[in-house]
Design a protein around this motif. Structure first.
Motif, mmCIF file in Angstrom:
data_model
loop_
_atom_site.group_PDB
_atom_site.id
_atom_site.type_symbol
_atom_site.label_atom_id
_atom_site.label_comp_id
_atom_site.label_asym_id
_atom_site.label_seq_id
_atom_site.Cartn_x
_atom_site.Cartn_y
_atom_site.Cartn_z
ATOM 1 N N GLY A 169 43.730 42.745 40.131
ATOM 2 C CA GLY A 169 43.728 43.308 41.470
ATOM 3 C C GLY A 169 42.468 42.990 42.257
ATOM 4 O O GLY A 169 42.457 43.101 43.492
ATOM 5 N N ALA A 170 41.402 42.623 41.549
ATOM 6 C CA ALA A 170 40.141 42.304 42.226
ATOM 7 C C ALA A 170 40.140 40.899 42.828
ATOM 8 O O ALA A 170 39.298 40.600 43.683
ATOM 9 N N PHE A 171 41.063 40.043 42.433
ATOM 10 C CA PHE A 171 41.049 38.655 42.887
ATOM 11 C C PHE A 171 41.205 38.517 44.399
ATOM 12 O O PHE A 171 40.540 37.674 45.022
ATOM 13 N N PRO A 172 42.084 39.297 45.070
ATOM 14 C CA PRO A 172 42.257 39.072 46.520
ATOM 15 C C PRO A 172 41.114 39.610 47.378
ATOM 16 O O PRO A 172 41.033 39.260 48.565
ATOM 17 N N ILE A 173 40.224 40.447 46.835
ATOM 18 C CA ILE A 173 39.205 41.110 47.650
ATOM 19 C C ILE A 173 38.295 40.121 48.383
ATOM 20 O O ILE A 173 38.063 40.266 49.589
#
Length: 219
Positions: A169-173
């Motif tokens: 979930g941290a990848f798109p930030i």
């Protein structure tokens, strides 16, 4: 391994998944302007509280790891206090790890801590309900072939899926998409939630399909 035990596990996991879905819908009838994205911190509190409470209730009702030994009231209270301390320590530890992985140190302390509470609810709280404050049992369960029951196998799967979901979930930030769900920690908490729900569904199915290959030693 009894088929009825797998069905109990599936029913319990589906209840947890349903509770998460309801936390995104039901509060809107009582709180003005409630949305998962728009009032994300409120949703984090509601989701953590509901899932945590349901996990405790299911453990008390189903008693998947019931011990044959009777314990005194003082022992139960001591165990309960230890579990509370371990859960709080888990929140602090997750908070520190999340900051080390790049989360804001000062600007978003509340957001980061509530995300840590959500992760602890999906992982540590389940371990405390199933195994109690017994670090040796935790190490055994999460070691290779360490699970001794279908409930412990489910614990392995849901815990790993939750952490992987938060990580993915941290990848798109950092991407320059300028989307509302890229605000910290929305994508990470949603990733952890979807990972946890995926683990809840995958665990009983995987155990059912592999029940002939897997054997569990008696305690």
């Amino acid at each position: 391994m009894k088929e009825v035990e797998i069905r109990r596990l599936l029913a319990a996991n589906l209840l947890c998944a349903l509770a998460i879905i309801l936390t995104a819908v039901v509060p809107a009838f009582f709180l003005d302007g409630f949305t998962v994205l728009g009032t994300h911190l409120t949703w984090l509190c509601v989701c953590s509280g509901c899932v945590g409470t349901l996990n405790v209730i299911l453990h008390l009702v189903l008693k998947p790891n019931q011990s044959s030994k009777r314990s005194s009231f003082a022992h139960k209270m001591s165990r309960f206090l230890k579990c509370c301390i371990y859960f709080f320590m888990s929140c602090i530890l997750f908070h520190a790890i999340i900051v080390l992985y790049g989360a804001p140190l000062i600007e978003s302390v509340t957001e980061t801590f509530l995300f840590a509470v959500l992760l602890s609810t999906f992982t540590t709280l389940q371990c405390l309900c199933m195994l109690g404050p017994n670090i040796q049992a935790w190490i055994r369960v999460f070691s290779k072939n360490g699970a001794m029951s279908i409930w412990e196998s489910s614990l392995q799967i849901t815990t790993v899926c939750s952490i992987l979901g938060a990580w993915f979930g941290a990848f798109p930030i950092p991407l320059d998409w300028d989307r509302p769900w890229q605000v910290w920690p929305i994508s990470c908490s949603l990733g952890a939630t979807f990972g946890y729900m995926a683990g809840l569904i995958i665990a009983p199915l995987w155990i059912h399909w592999n029940r002939k290959q897997r054997t569990y030693k008696s305690r």
